[in-house]
Design a protein around this motif. Structure first.
Motif, mmCIF file in Angstrom:
data_model
loop_
_atom_site.group_PDB
_atom_site.id
_atom_site.type_symbol
_atom_site.label_atom_id
_atom_site.label_comp_id
_atom_site.label_asym_id
_atom_site.label_seq_id
_atom_site.Cartn_x
_atom_site.Cartn_y
_atom_site.Cartn_z
ATOM 1 N N THR A 18 0.834 -1.205 0.000
ATOM 2 C CA THR A 18 0.000 0.000 0.000
ATOM 3 C C THR A 18 0.867 1.251 0.000
ATOM 4 O O THR A 18 0.603 2.213 -0.739
ATOM 5 N N ALA A 19 1.919 1.263 0.829
ATOM 6 C CA ALA A 19 2.840 2.408 0.840
ATOM 7 C C ALA A 19 3.520 2.565 -0.519
ATOM 8 O O ALA A 19 3.702 3.693 -1.007
ATOM 9 N N ALA A 20 3.881 1.450 -1.157
ATOM 10 C CA ALA A 20 4.523 1.509 -2.473
ATOM 11 C C ALA A 20 3.605 2.150 -3.505
ATOM 12 O O ALA A 20 4.026 2.979 -4.318
ATOM 13 N N ILE A 21 2.321 1.781 -3.459
ATOM 14 C CA ILE A 21 1.352 2.346 -4.400
ATOM 15 C C ILE A 21 1.147 3.835 -4.122
ATOM 16 O O ILE A 21 1.170 4.668 -5.047
ATOM 17 N N HIS A 22 0.971 4.200 -2.857
ATOM 18 C CA HIS A 22 0.747 5.597 -2.479
ATOM 19 C C HIS A 22 1.919 6.464 -2.930
ATOM 20 O O HIS A 22 1.727 7.493 -3.593
ATOM 21 N N LEU A 23 3.131 6.063 -2.593
ATOM 22 C CA LEU A 23 4.303 6.877 -2.906
ATOM 23 C C LEU A 23 4.586 6.915 -4.407
ATOM 24 O O LEU A 23 4.947 7.968 -4.946
ATOM 25 N N SER A 24 4.427 5.793 -5.086
ATOM 26 C CA SER A 24 4.629 5.762 -6.542
ATOM 27 C C SER A 24 3.621 6.655 -7.247
ATOM 28 O O SER A 24 3.958 7.360 -8.209
ATOM 29 N N ASN A 25 2.369 6.635 -6.766
ATOM 30 C CA ASN A 25 1.331 7.510 -7.330
ATOM 31 C C ASN A 25 1.725 8.982 -7.257
ATOM 32 O O ASN A 25 1.308 9.794 -8.085
ATOM 33 N N ASN A 26 2.517 9.319 -6.230
ATOM 34 C CA ASN A 26 2.845 10.722 -5.985
ATOM 35 C C ASN A 26 4.281 11.075 -6.369
ATOM 36 O O ASN A 26 4.837 12.055 -5.873
ATOM 37 N N GLY A 27 4.865 10.274 -7.237
ATOM 38 C CA GLY A 27 6.127 10.665 -7.856
ATOM 39 C C GLY A 27 7.397 10.173 -7.213
ATOM 40 O O GLY A 27 8.494 10.491 -7.682
ATOM 41 N N ALA A 28 7.312 9.398 -6.142
ATOM 42 C CA ALA A 28 8.526 8.862 -5.526
ATOM 43 C C ALA A 28 9.052 7.681 -6.338
ATOM 44 O O ALA A 28 8.297 6.992 -7.028
ATOM 45 N N GLU A 29 10.355 7.475 -6.276
ATOM 46 C CA GLU A 29 10.973 6.315 -6.912
ATOM 47 C C GLU A 29 11.073 5.218 -5.853
ATOM 48 O O GLU A 29 11.902 5.283 -4.958
ATOM 49 N N VAL A 30 10.220 4.218 -5.979
ATOM 50 C CA VAL A 30 10.075 3.209 -4.935
ATOM 51 C C VAL A 30 10.690 1.879 -5.361
ATOM 52 O O VAL A 30 10.406 1.375 -6.445
ATOM 53 N N THR A 31 11.515 1.332 -4.479
ATOM 54 C CA THR A 31 12.000 -0.041 -4.634
ATOM 55 C C THR A 31 11.514 -0.840 -3.439
ATOM 56 O O THR A 31 11.696 -0.426 -2.287
ATOM 57 N N LEU A 32 10.875 -1.950 -3.704
ATOM 58 C CA LEU A 32 10.341 -2.810 -2.648
ATOM 59 C C LEU A 32 11.068 -4.148 -2.692
ATOM 60 O O LEU A 32 11.201 -4.754 -3.761
ATOM 61 N N ILE A 33 11.549 -4.591 -1.523
ATOM 62 C CA ILE A 33 12.220 -5.891 -1.428
ATOM 63 C C ILE A 33 11.278 -6.872 -0.723
ATOM 64 O O ILE A 33 10.849 -6.632 0.396
ATOM 65 N N GLU A 34 10.952 -7.949 -1.385
ATOM 66 C CA GLU A 34 10.062 -8.981 -0.823
ATOM 67 C C GLU A 34 10.667 -10.348 -1.124
ATOM 68 O O GLU A 34 10.940 -10.671 -2.286
ATOM 69 N N LYS A 35 10.880 -11.143 -0.084
ATOM 70 C CA LYS A 35 11.571 -12.426 -0.269
ATOM 71 C C LYS A 35 10.724 -13.457 -0.999
ATOM 72 O O LYS A 35 11.267 -14.364 -1.643
ATOM 73 N N VAL A 297 2.547 7.049 6.992
ATOM 74 C CA VAL A 297 3.971 7.189 6.704
ATOM 75 C C VAL A 297 4.205 7.795 5.328
ATOM 76 O O VAL A 297 5.110 8.621 5.142
ATOM 77 N N SER A 298 3.385 7.423 4.355
ATOM 78 C CA SER A 298 3.560 7.943 2.987
ATOM 79 C C SER A 298 3.332 9.454 2.933
ATOM 80 O O SER A 298 4.088 10.188 2.280
ATOM 81 N N GLU A 299 2.313 9.927 3.619
ATOM 82 C CA GLU A 299 2.028 11.365 3.616
ATOM 83 C C GLU A 299 3.140 12.160 4.292
ATOM 84 O O GLU A 299 3.494 13.254 3.852
ATOM 85 N N LEU A 300 3.702 11.601 5.372
ATOM 86 C CA LEU A 300 4.787 12.295 6.064
ATOM 87 C C LEU A 300 6.068 12.300 5.217
ATOM 88 O O LEU A 300 6.802 13.298 5.194
ATOM 89 N N ILE A 301 6.337 11.206 4.515
ATOM 90 C CA ILE A 301 7.508 11.156 3.635
ATOM 91 C C ILE A 301 7.367 12.184 2.512
ATOM 92 O O ILE A 301 8.336 12.864 2.144
ATOM 93 N N GLU A 302 6.166 12.320 1.977
ATOM 94 C CA GLU A 302 5.924 13.344 0.951
ATOM 95 C C GLU A 302 6.241 14.739 1.491
ATOM 96 O O GLU A 302 6.860 15.565 0.804
#
Length: 374
Positions: A18-35, A297-302
């Protein structure tokens, strides 16, 4: 945003995706690591409060595409089988993590999120930047790291978090079943040393997930013996299991589930979802809390990237305050209710009280749930 608006998210569960979608929607360059690869079954109650729906709409996540079940009432019973039914103030929906996580993963990929399927080996923080190394020796650098690695992880051990040092008395067992259960209800059934949630997810499948006291569980040779001798002593659960057929080869289990207090920020990592705090499953609000924490967290990072928050220290302080404001009391109530329901005599007294004053049940539910997230 700042030219360097990169965010690294460790963990691809509900909160992380959810954070990845929120931040990507708003222009952040997101890398997600999932095992793990998607889709994957997880030990989870798979009920989500409707409080998340306005936020999902903002993110252009149309949950109706997965055909979830609409849930409006709760059926509660003590270990002796006494039942009380109540209305869920906001209602919710049933959806499997198998379907939902993959749905969110595909959404994140479609809007430009980079996903790496590897295991994190180390996280180092120096000179206001993180260096994250994976098991395949991939090295990633980012100013911001979000921790979304779930209930219990090797990352917790590497960070030497307080709760990971303590033995937990809980384990959870989950299975999908075919059978007969109301589409519009979530069941919460108490038994000696634990409690069991029952509800429908998509495709007319029943999710049965229970939390058990390990000390009681280890007296029996296997899950089947434990269920027969402990869980099914509740006549309501006996009826449900008798009329249901397991769809998995065997139930999924997870041990060492900790409801101890966790910190929202550790080693400058912003923790979200179960990584920041795990509410007792009996409250039925863990999935909604994970999604809500991703929004916070996404809104605060923005704001940090935009300069409205001008330092890491301010960002961490503000996130901790917002986490506590939204979730601290819910977690406290969950721990209290969990302790109460473990005491058979007290839980019987509580049910008798609710039988006489049924208006109290929605009030208790509200204590562990939030308002619609906008």
């Amino acid at each position: 945003m700042k030219p360097n608006n990169e965010v690294l998210i460790i963990g691809g569960g509900l909160a992380g995706l959810t954070a990845a979608i929120h931040l990507s929607n708003n222009g952040a360059e997101v890398t997600l690591i999932e095992k793990n690869e998607f889709p994957k079954h997880k030990v989870c109650g798979e009920y989500i409060s409707n409080e998340v729906l306005p936020y999902f709409k903002e993110l252009a996540i149309d949950i109706s595409e997965l055909n979830p079940t609409a849930i409006t009432k709760i059926i509660f019973s003590t270990s002796k089988g006494k039942v009380i039914e109540g209305h869920l103030p906001l209602g919710g929906f049933g959806i499997s993590r198998y379907a939902l996580d993959e749905f969110l993963y595909k959404k994140a990929i479609s809007i430009g999120c980079n996903v790496i399927h590897e295991t994190v080996e180390s996280i180092d923080f120096k000179d206001n930047n993180f260096t994250v190394t994976t098991s395949k020796n991939t090295i990633l650098k980012s100013e911001i790291v979000i921790g979304a690695f779930g209930k219990r992880s090797n990352v917790d051990q590497k960070l030497n978090r307080n709760f990971i040092q303590k033995k937990s008395p809980w384990l959870a067992v989950k299975g999908h079943y075919s059978g007969d259960f109301p589409n519009d209800a979530v069941g919460l059934h108490n038994f000696k040393g634990g409690y069991c949630g029952v509800s429908k997810v998509e495709k007319d499948v029943i999710n049965i997930c229970y939390l058990a006291d390990y000390e009681t569980f280890q007296k029996y040779k296997n899950i089947e013996n434990y269920q027969e001798n402990v869980v099914l002593k509740n006549p309501n659960l006996k009826e449900i299991f008798k009329n249901s057929k397991l769809l998995f080869d065997k139930p999924l289990t997870i041990s060492q589930i900790s409801f101890e207090k966790k910190e929202a920020v550790e080693n400058h990592i912003l923790m979200i979802g179960d990584t920041a705090g795990l509410i007792h499953p009996l409250c039925g609000n863990g999935m909604a809390m994970a999604i809500h924490s991703a929004k916070i967290v996404s809104e605060l990072i923005e704001k940090y990237f935009n300069g409205e928050i001008n330092s890491r220290e301010q960002l961490e302080k503000k996130y901790t305050l917002d986490w506590n404001k939204n979730f601290k009391n819910r977690l406290k109530t969950g721990r209290f209710l969990g302790t109460l329901l473990q005491k058979q005599n007290l839980s019987e007294q509580l049910l008798n009280l609710l039988t006489k004053f049924p208006f109290l049940l929605p009030k208790i539910i509200k204590k562990t749930h939030g308002k619609p997230i906008y």
